[in-house]
Enzyme design. Structure first.
Site, PDB file in Angstrom:
ATOM      1  CG  ASP A  18      -3.306   8.064   5.794  1.00 33.24           C
ATOM      2  OD1 ASP A  18      -3.848   7.075   5.258  1.00 33.24           O
ATOM      3  OD2 ASP A  18      -3.063   9.117   5.174  1.00 33.24           O
ATOM      4  CG  ASN A  68     -11.451   5.467   4.955  1.00 37.14           C
ATOM      5  OD1 ASN A  68     -11.022   5.449   6.110  1.00 37.14           O
ATOM      6  ND2 ASN A  68     -10.888   6.208   4.005  1.00 37.14           N
TER       7      ASN A  68
END
Ligand code: IPE
Ligand code: IPE
Ligand code: MG
Length: 229
Positions: A16, A64
């Site tokens: 991330d 996502n």
């Protein structure tokens, strides 16, 4: 080589911070994803050199897939660009490439490139690199439940684990998340029950081999009790 006496067999990484890495540099988010992809390739080479047998990296969650179309287009472009070449490198290193997730949610040509990459590296004996793409832990558990129902027989914990997309993998020993957030974000919900957790503020494109070694050293110092005394 990691200066580490206890190397975890299975390391999972939530990659991330690509977008924030780009923002800090006044670059578009796509530049962060490209830098993240480069680091993913680099880190996957390093981890197997350290003696890790299974490396699982979270590249794209089911959630996502609701990001703006422009960002997704850029991500799929990167998969098209990197996937085959990376599979070739893994083949040379005798590492098997595995992908977990719902490939039917991806553009058909991207899913095809992924399938070809897996077929090209099948049977590699040095280790397994698993990329989680269009992956969600809850979705995976529900899919396994539905499969159990279809089979029409109650399952044991061991049998259930075999029905998960990770059926062939041992559970992760160490779960690393880069990029400052302290959460799991739907990753390996079942499998991480007894994983050692390691969170770092470092944004994924900056997460160096040296910092990976530090995470392994932190793991080596942990006392894993699995509920026992
Ligand atoms: C991780 O980076 C990669 C993907 C989720 C595709 P992000 O894109 O989430 O980066 P941040 O969290 O916005 O910085
Ligand atoms: C988790 O990162 C998913 C991946 C790294 C692929 P996110 O950026 O999607 O997580 P949240 O939204 O901060 O929880
Ligand atoms: Mg993020």
């Amino acid at each position: 080589m990691a200066k580490c006496n206890v190397v975890p067999g299975h390391v999972a990484v939530i990659m991330d911070g690509n977008g924030r890495w780009a923002k800090k540099r006044l670059l578009p988010r796509s530049a962060g994803h490209r830098a993240g992809m480069e680091r993913m390739v680099g880190l996957s080479g390093h981890a197997f050199d350290c003696g890790v047998k299974y490396l699982t990296m979270y590249a794209l969650s089911t959630e996502n897939l609701s990001r703006p179309e422009e960002e997704l287009k850029g991500l799929f472009r990167l998969f098209r660009e990197y996937f085959s070449a990376h599979a070739e490198t893994l083949k040379e290193k005798d590492v098997t490439l595995n992908v977990i997730g719902d490939l039917s949610l991806l553009p058909a040509d991207v899913a095809e490139i992924i399938r070809k990459g897996m077929a090209r590296t099948a049977g590699g004996t040095r280790g397994v690199l698993t990329l989680a793409i269009a992956y969600g832990g809850r979705q995976e558990i529900v899919a396994a439940c539905n499969e159990a129902v279809r089979r029409g027989k109650e399952v044991t914990q061991e049998e259930f684990e075999k029905l998960l997309w990770t059926g062939e993998l041992p559970p992760p020993d160490l779960l690393i998340r880069t990029g400052k957030e302290v959460r799991i974000s739907n990753f390996l919900l079942w499998q991480a029950a007894y994983a050692e957790l390691y969170f770092t503020d470092t944004l994924f494109p900056d997460f160096s081999d040296g910092e990976f070694d530090e995470a392994l050293q932190s793991f080596a110092a942990r006392d894993r009790r699995f509920g026992k005394v």
